[in-house]
Design a protein around this motif. Structure first.
Motif, PDB file in Angstrom:
ATOM      1  N   GLN A 138      62.959  58.670 -35.814  1.00 36.25           N
ATOM      2  CA  GLN A 138      61.810  58.272 -34.993  1.00 36.25           C
ATOM      3  C   GLN A 138      61.874  56.766 -34.721  1.00 36.25           C
ATOM      4  O   GLN A 138      62.492  56.022 -35.470  1.00 36.25           O
ATOM      5  CB  GLN A 138      60.501  58.560 -35.737  1.00 36.25           C
ATOM      6  CG  GLN A 138      60.404  59.979 -36.236  1.00 36.25           C
ATOM      7  CD  GLN A 138      60.076  60.956 -35.131  1.00 36.25           C
ATOM      8  OE1 GLN A 138      58.946  61.215 -34.888  1.00 36.25           O
ATOM      9  NE2 GLN A 138      61.079  61.473 -34.439  1.00 36.25           N
ATOM     10  N   HIS A 139      61.181  56.375 -33.668  1.00 40.22           N
ATOM     11  CA  HIS A 139      61.185  54.973 -33.304  1.00 40.22           C
ATOM     12  C   HIS A 139      60.145  54.131 -34.029  1.00 40.22           C
ATOM     13  O   HIS A 139      59.709  53.119 -33.527  1.00 40.22           O
ATOM     14  CB  HIS A 139      60.925  54.833 -31.794  1.00 40.22           C
ATOM     15  CG  HIS A 139      62.141  54.402 -31.077  1.00 40.22           C
ATOM     16  ND1 HIS A 139      62.992  53.462 -31.580  1.00 40.22           N
ATOM     17  CD2 HIS A 139      62.683  54.796 -29.910  1.00 40.22           C
ATOM     18  CE1 HIS A 139      64.000  53.291 -30.754  1.00 40.22           C
ATOM     19  NE2 HIS A 139      63.841  54.103 -29.733  1.00 40.22           N
ATOM     20  N   GLY A 142      67.794  53.068 -28.645  1.00 44.99           N
ATOM     21  CA  GLY A 142      67.130  54.374 -28.678  1.00 44.99           C
ATOM     22  C   GLY A 142      67.236  55.181 -27.392  1.00 44.99           C
ATOM     23  O   GLY A 142      67.348  54.626 -26.302  1.00 44.99           O
ATOM     24  N   ARG A 143      67.260  56.480 -27.549  1.00 41.37           N
ATOM     25  CA  ARG A 143      67.106  57.383 -26.406  1.00 41.37           C
ATOM     26  C   ARG A 143      65.658  57.847 -26.452  1.00 41.37           C
ATOM     27  O   ARG A 143      65.153  58.159 -27.511  1.00 41.37           O
ATOM     28  CB  ARG A 143      67.952  58.646 -26.584  1.00 41.37           C
ATOM     29  CG  ARG A 143      69.429  58.463 -26.653  1.00 41.37           C
ATOM     30  CD  ARG A 143      70.050  59.798 -27.032  1.00 41.37           C
ATOM     31  NE  ARG A 143      69.514  60.286 -28.318  1.00 41.37           N
ATOM     32  CZ  ARG A 143      70.110  60.058 -29.485  1.00 41.37           C
ATOM     33  NH1 ARG A 143      71.206  59.365 -29.547  1.00 41.37           N
ATOM     34  NH2 ARG A 143      69.588  60.537 -30.601  1.00 41.37           N
ATOM     35  N   GLU A 144      65.028  57.912 -25.330  1.00 46.12           N
ATOM     36  CA  GLU A 144      63.632  58.343 -25.269  1.00 46.12           C
ATOM     37  C   GLU A 144      62.865  57.941 -26.523  1.00 46.12           C
ATOM     38  O   GLU A 144      62.572  56.783 -26.722  1.00 46.12           O
ATOM     39  CB  GLU A 144      63.545  59.844 -24.988  1.00 46.12           C
ATOM     40  CG  GLU A 144      64.018  60.081 -23.570  1.00 46.12           C
ATOM     41  CD  GLU A 144      64.154  61.534 -23.203  1.00 46.12           C
ATOM     42  OE1 GLU A 144      63.639  62.400 -23.916  1.00 46.12           O
ATOM     43  OE2 GLU A 144      64.790  61.778 -22.174  1.00 46.12           O
ATOM     44  N   ASP A 145      62.624  58.895 -27.422  1.00 47.61           N
ATOM     45  CA  ASP A 145      61.832  58.476 -28.580  1.00 47.61           C
ATOM     46  C   ASP A 145      62.595  58.519 -29.905  1.00 47.61           C
ATOM     47  O   ASP A 145      62.003  58.443 -30.966  1.00 47.61           O
ATOM     48  CB  ASP A 145      60.547  59.304 -28.664  1.00 47.61           C
ATOM     49  CG  ASP A 145      60.843  60.783 -28.561  1.00 47.61           C
ATOM     50  OD1 ASP A 145      62.045  61.121 -28.399  1.00 47.61           O
ATOM     51  OD2 ASP A 145      59.910  61.583 -28.653  1.00 47.61           O
ATOM     52  N   THR A 146      63.917  58.649 -29.854  1.00 50.60           N
ATOM     53  CA  THR A 146      64.652  58.627 -31.119  1.00 50.60           C
ATOM     54  C   THR A 146      65.805  57.625 -31.088  1.00 50.60           C
ATOM     55  O   THR A 146      66.203  57.152 -30.037  1.00 50.60           O
ATOM     56  CB  THR A 146      65.256  60.010 -31.468  1.00 50.60           C
ATOM     57  OG1 THR A 146      66.247  60.332 -30.496  1.00 50.60           O
ATOM     58  CG2 THR A 146      64.190  61.075 -31.553  1.00 50.60           C
ATOM     59  N   LYS A 147      66.316  57.333 -32.271  1.00 49.05           N
ATOM     60  CA  LYS A 147      67.457  56.428 -32.402  1.00 49.05           C
ATOM     61  C   LYS A 147      68.334  56.917 -33.568  1.00 49.05           C
ATOM     62  O   LYS A 147      67.921  57.785 -34.337  1.00 49.05           O
ATOM     63  CB  LYS A 147      66.973  55.007 -32.673  1.00 49.05           C
ATOM     64  CG  LYS A 147      66.181  54.887 -33.974  1.00 49.05           C
ATOM     65  CD  LYS A 147      65.630  53.496 -34.172  1.00 49.05           C
ATOM     66  CE  LYS A 147      64.776  53.466 -35.436  1.00 49.05           C
ATOM     67  NZ  LYS A 147      64.059  52.202 -35.599  1.00 49.05           N
TER      68      LYS A 147
END
Ligand code: ASP
Ligand code: MG
Length: 404
Positions: free
Chosen positions: A270-271, A298-303
């Motif tokens: 998660q971010h 990060g991509r969208e809301d994850t890393k």
């Protein structure tokens, strides 16, 4: 009169002939009018053999019992060497680290020296005895034997040198000094006359196996006059010190490799703030050190976060992270234990432009793909395929040292 600490590694005391040879070096130092404290490692492959014996009984044997077992190797060495010196007519006494009062933390198999009681050794030196001490070990607050981690005898020697304000700490080994690279890998590697504590520290922690890295940390902290030299040939070795006169034109001091590492990647984190803290805090509480760390954009809301640990800690690290999967919130975890790290070290590495580029150029020309990069002020490390490590070291060494 000076106080000299001399440390001899496992190969240097591997059999009776080598022990008499080492005894000769010690005897000469003593007869020249010096006080001498000697630290010895276990003979030859003794420590590995003891590890193998334990594996036959229980591959997951407790670290306390492993310390009890592994510490015996050094006891054999000091007793035999004391016998040799006595036979040569010299006053000598062998002591276990616990008899000397080498007090350590309680972390079995990776203990740190906290302090050294001075009375016993002082008393022996006052009696003009040569004092032989078991390397690689100490005693914790419960009176249990601890060990300092593989290769720890160097650290024992430097700690004794610091505690007794020795004039010199000589680390005798089977190579005659510190080289620009492992001479077994690159035959035209050059011996360095001197190297700074910082450079040595980086080289030692990046896999150059000449000195245990904590021994260099200690030497730096307490300004111990350190010298690495051969127990086979009597000639000057490499001096490790605060500042060196630059004799080499090259802007790097050495190239090191490390294939004892593995990479873990946590995918789909998660971010939220605090995620990295959570991950690395869990690992540090388990005494697992983490090296090269990379966090993806990060991509969208994850890393993702990838990092390396020592191969020996891989299983534990994986277990801890998976046990805390819910709390950390990641999607899955991948591991790769077929990676290696190659580093260049030198006082001017990051200060001078073009040094890192030159390293990358060598890798490009050798067709080696870089997976991760990590730098300090005086070091650049790359993570690559384990299979490419030797090729990469040769290419980098040639780039910096052959093209002058
Ligand atoms: N005998 C121990 C080892 O093999 C300690 C040392 O050699 O420094 O790791
Ligand atoms: Mg060693």
């Amino acid at each position: 009169m000076s106080l000299i600490v001399q440390k001899f590694g496992g190969t240097s005391v591997k059999d009776a002939e080598r022990i008499f040879h080492v005894a000769g070096i010690i005897a000469d130092t003593y007869r020249a009018g010096n006080d001498v404290i000697v630290v010895l490692s276990a003979q030859g492959d003794t420590t590995d053999d003891l590890v193998a014996k334990a594996q036959e009984i229980d591959p997951h044997a407790s670290r306390r019992e492993m310390d009890m077992l592994l510490s015996t190797g050094e006891q054999i060495s000091v007793a035999l060497c004391a016998m040799a010196l006595r036979k040569m007519g010299l006053p000598v006494i062998s002591l276990n680290a616990w008899q000397v009062g080498i007090q350590t933390t309680s972390v079995h198999s990776n203990a740190r020296i906290k302090r050294i009681d001075s009375e016993r050794v002082r008393a022996e030196l006052d009696q003009h005895r040569i004092v032989l001490v078991t390397g690689f070990q100490g005693v914790n607050k419960n009176g249990d034997i601890t060990t300092l981690g593989r290769g720890g005898s160097d650290t024992s020697a430097v700690a004794l040198a610091a505690a007794f304000h020795a004039d010199l700490c000589q680390i005798f080994t089977d190579v005659d000094g510190v080289y620009t690279c492992d001479p077994r890998l690159v035959p035209n590697a050059r011996k360095l006359e001197e190297i700074t504590y910082n450079e040595m520290l980086e080289l030692a922690s990046q896999g150059a196996q000449v000195l245990h890295n904590r021994s260099v940390e200690l030497a730096k902290k307490f300004h111990v006059n350190l010298e690495v030299l051969s127990s086979y040939e009597r000639k000057p070795g490499t001096k490790v010190k605060e500042v060196t006169k630059k004799v080499e034109k090259t802007n790097i001091t050495g190239v090191a490799k490390d294939t004892s590492i593995a990479r873990i990647a946590l995918v789909g984190l998660q971010h939220n703030p605090g995620v990295a803290f959570q991950v690395f805090n869990l690992l540090s509480k388990a005494n697992i050190s983490v090296d090269v760390i990379l966090q993806s954009i990060g991509r969208e809301d994850t890393k993702d976060i990838s990092f390396t640990v020592a191969k020996k800690d891989l299983e534990d690290a994986q277990k801890i992270l998976l046990e805390n999967k819910e709390a950390i919130h990641f999607d899955h975890l991948t591991v790769d234990d077929k990676i290696g790290k190659v580093s260049i070290v030198g006082a001017g590495v990051m200060a001078e432009t073009g040094v890192a580029a030159k390293m990358f150029e060598a890798l490009y020309e050798a067709g080696v793909n870089i997976q991760m990069i990590n730098t300090s002020e005086i070091r650049v490390s790359v993570l690559i395929d384990e299979a490419d490590v030797n090729k990469a070291v040769r290419a980098i060494h040639a780039k910096f040292f052959d093209e002058e």
